[in-house]
Design an enzyme around this catalytic site. Structure first.
Site, PDB file in Angstrom:
ATOM      1  N   HIS A 324     -20.544 -98.598 -74.575  1.00  0.00           N
ATOM      2  CA  HIS A 324     -19.309 -98.927 -75.300  1.00  0.00           C
ATOM      3  C   HIS A 324     -19.659 -99.790 -76.499  1.00  0.00           C
ATOM      4  O   HIS A 324     -20.677-100.492 -76.500  1.00  0.00           O
ATOM      5  CB  HIS A 324     -18.331 -99.661 -74.368  1.00  0.00           C
ATOM      6  N   ASP A 383     -13.687 -93.983 -69.550  1.00  0.00           N
ATOM      7  CA  ASP A 383     -13.683 -92.524 -69.589  1.00  0.00           C
ATOM      8  C   ASP A 383     -14.517 -91.906 -68.478  1.00  0.00           C
ATOM      9  O   ASP A 383     -14.329 -90.734 -68.146  1.00  0.00           O
ATOM     10  CB  ASP A 383     -14.202 -92.030 -70.950  1.00  0.00           C
TER      11      ASP A 383
END
Length: 447
Positions: A324, A383
Site C-alpha cells: 500500500h 482488497d
C-alpha cells in the site's frame, strides 16, 4: 491522406512529443505523481476529516514502519467497527453522519438520519428510464452519467451554500445504491437475457440491506452486516487518495456538486485505484487452479517467486492485494474485514478457500520480502479480502468497483464540503515545468 494513416502518423508524433528524460525530474526536483523520494505523498492541503497512518518519521530523516491506523474525524476506525460488530447492528449511516457533520449522532439524530436516507433512495422516473436505456457493460459509466442526470432535476444544482451542499450530499449517498442495483439488473437483462426486476427500496431497512434487496432480494443477515462493514471501511481514506483529491481539485473551481462527483467516479474507475479488488479475485482464482496442494508452503512460495519474476500468471511481476502507498506493517481495514470474512466463510461452506487465502496472504508477504530484498515492509491491503467477501455474498464482479463508489461517496462529499467552506479557499493549481526550448514559427509553405 487516408484517415487511418493520419491517425497512425499522429500517434507516432505523440510518441516523440511525450518523451521526457527521467533525469530532468531529478534536475528540477519534480515530485512525480506528487510523491516524495521516500514514496510518501507531497503535502498539499489540510483536513479535519480522515487520517491515514502507516509510518512514523524518524528525527533526522527516514521512516519507521508502524501498524496501520485509520481515523474518521479523530475516531479510530477499529473502535468504530468493533462497536458496530459487537452490537450486531448496521453502522454505515452512523459513519456517514460522523464524516459529514464532524460528530457522532445520538439515537434520535441517527434514527432521523436513517429515515432521511430512506426517503431519498427512490429515483426520479426519468432517471430510472435513463438507466434502462443506457445499454453498456460498465456500471461505473452508467453511475457517472446518472449523477450528471441528477443535475437536471435539482432546482438549486449550482448553489454551493452550506445548506444546499449538505442536502445534495445526502441525496447522493441515498441514491447511489439504487442507481447501482438498477444498472446491474439492466445489464444482466441486456447481456444475459435475464428477467428485468426493479425492486423499490424498503422502509426500515439499512442502506446495506436495501441494496441487497434491490439487487437480488435474497440475502442473509450476515451478508448484510458484512457488506455494511465493507461500506464503513471504504467510506473515507484521507484527502490524498486519487478520487478524493480529484473531487477536491474539481470542487475548488466552484463547479456544481454533480460535476465534481462524476469526476471522482471517473478517477475511481481506473484500474490503479478502484479496480484492485477485481485483480485480486482473478489472481485468487488462478492460484486455486494452479496450486495443486493448497496447504503446501513450498509450492506456494515457488509459484509466488515465479510471479514476482514475471514468469507466470499475467507476468506483471505483481502480487495483487499486497502493499500500500501508506500502510506498512498492516492495513487496519484488512484486519477488520478478515474477522467477518472468516464468519462468512463458515456460513457459506467456504472454510477451505478462506484457509487457502489466509495462507496466501502469509506467504506472499514472506516471499515479497525475500525476493525483492529492498528493505520495504509490506502487508496485505483491504482488497486482498474484499473480492472474496463480495463473491461469498453473491455479488458479481461488475459491481465491485461501483460498490467502492457507494461507500466512498460519503468521503467525497465530506471533502467537497470542506474544500468549499474553509476560509481562504483557492483554486488548486500546481505548476508544471516546461522542458522544451522555444522554436521559431515556420510558415506553412516552408514546412
Amino acid at each position: 491522406m487516408k484517415k487511418e494513416y493520419l491517425i497512425y502518423k499522429l500517434s507516432e508524433d505523440l510518441k516523440e512529443a511525450t518523451r521526457i528524460e527521467n533525469e530532468l525530474f531529478k534536475k528540477f526536483d519534480v515530485k512525480r505523481g506528487l510523491r516524495n523520494e521516500d514514496g510518501t505523498g507531497v503535502l498539499v492541503g489540510l483536513t479535519k476529516i480522515g487520517n491515514v497512518v502507516g509510518y512514523e518519521r524518524i528525527p533526522g530523516g527516514g521512516l519507521k514502519p508502524i501498524p496501520g491506523k485509520l481515523f474518521y474525524r479523530g475516531y479510530d476506525l477499529e473502535d468504530l467497527a468493533h462497536a458496530i460488530l459487537k452490537e450486531k447492528r448496521f453502522g454505515f449511516e452512523e459513519v456517514a453522519y460522523l464524516l459529514l457533520s464532524g460528530r457522532l449522532p445520538d439515537r434520535e439524530e441517527l434514527a432521523s438520519f436513517r429515515e432521511l436516507i430512506n426517503d431519498n433512495m427512490p429515483l426520479e422516473q426519468k432517471t430510472k428510464m435513463n438507466i434502462i436505456e443506457l445499454e453498456g457493460n460498465n456500471i461505473m459509466n452508467i453511475l457517472a452519467r446518472s449523477v450528471l442526470e441528477m443535475y437536471r432535476f435539482d432546482p438549486n444544482a449550482d448553489d454551493t451554500s452550506r445548506d444546499n451542499l449538505m442536502r445534495q450530499s445526502i441525496d447522493l449517498i441515498s441514491k447511489f445504491p439504487t442507481i447501482i442495483a438498477y444498472a446491474f439488473n439492466m445489464l444482466r437483462h441486456a447481456t444475459h437475457g435475464r428477467s428485468l426486476h426493479i425492486r423499490h427500496p424498503q422502509e426500515n431497512l439499512s442502506l446495506a440491506e436495501n441494496f441487497l434487496y434491490m439487487l437480488k432480494k435474497d440475502y442473509t443477515e450476515l451478508d448484510a452486516r458484512t457488506l455494511d462493514l465493507l461500506l464503513v471501511l471504504q467510506a473515507e481514506h484521507g484527502g490524498g487518495n486519487n478520487s478524493t483529491f480529484t473531487v477536491r481539485v474539481t470542487s475548488s473551481t466552484g463547479t456544481d456538486t454533480y460535476s465534481a462527483i462524476a469526476a471522482g467516479i471517473g478517477s475511481l474507475k481506473g484500474p490503479l485505484h478502484g479496480g484492485a479488488n477485481i485483480q485480486v479475485t482473478d489472481m485468487f482464482h488462478h492460484l486455486q487452479e494452479n496450486i495443486r496442494d493448497w496447504t503446501n508452503v513450498d509450492e506456494i512460495d515457488t509459484y509466488f517467486t515465479r510471479m514476482l519474476n514475471k514468469e507466470v500468471y499475467n507476468k506483471t511481476g505483481l502480487i495483487y492485494g499486497i502493499g500500500h502507498a501508506v500502510y506498512t506493517i498492516s492495513d487496519p481495514r484488512a484486519i477488520l474485514l478478515k474477522e467477518l470474512a472468516r464468519d462468512l466463510a463458515r456460513e457459506k461452506g467456504k472454510e477451505r478457500e478462506f484457509a487457502f487465502l489466509e495462507l496466501l496472504e502469509e506467504r506472499a508477504i514472506e516471499v515479497f520480502g525475500r525476493v525483492k530484498n529492498n528493505g520495504k515492509t509490506v502487508s496485505s491491503n483491504v482488497d486482498f479480502y474484499s473480492g472474496f467477501v463480495y463473491e461469498m455474498i453473491g455479488l458479481p464482479q461488475e459491481i465491485f468497483t461501483p460498490l467502492f463508489a457507494m461507500a466512498r461517496i460519503v468521503g467525497w462529499c465530506a471533502h467537497r464540503n470542506e474544500e468549499l467552506n474553509f476560509e481562504g479557499k483557492r483554486i488548486i493549481r500546481p505548476a508544471y515545468k516546461n522542458v522544451l526550448e522555444e522554436v521559431a514559427y515556420i510558415p506553412i509553405k516552408k514546412r
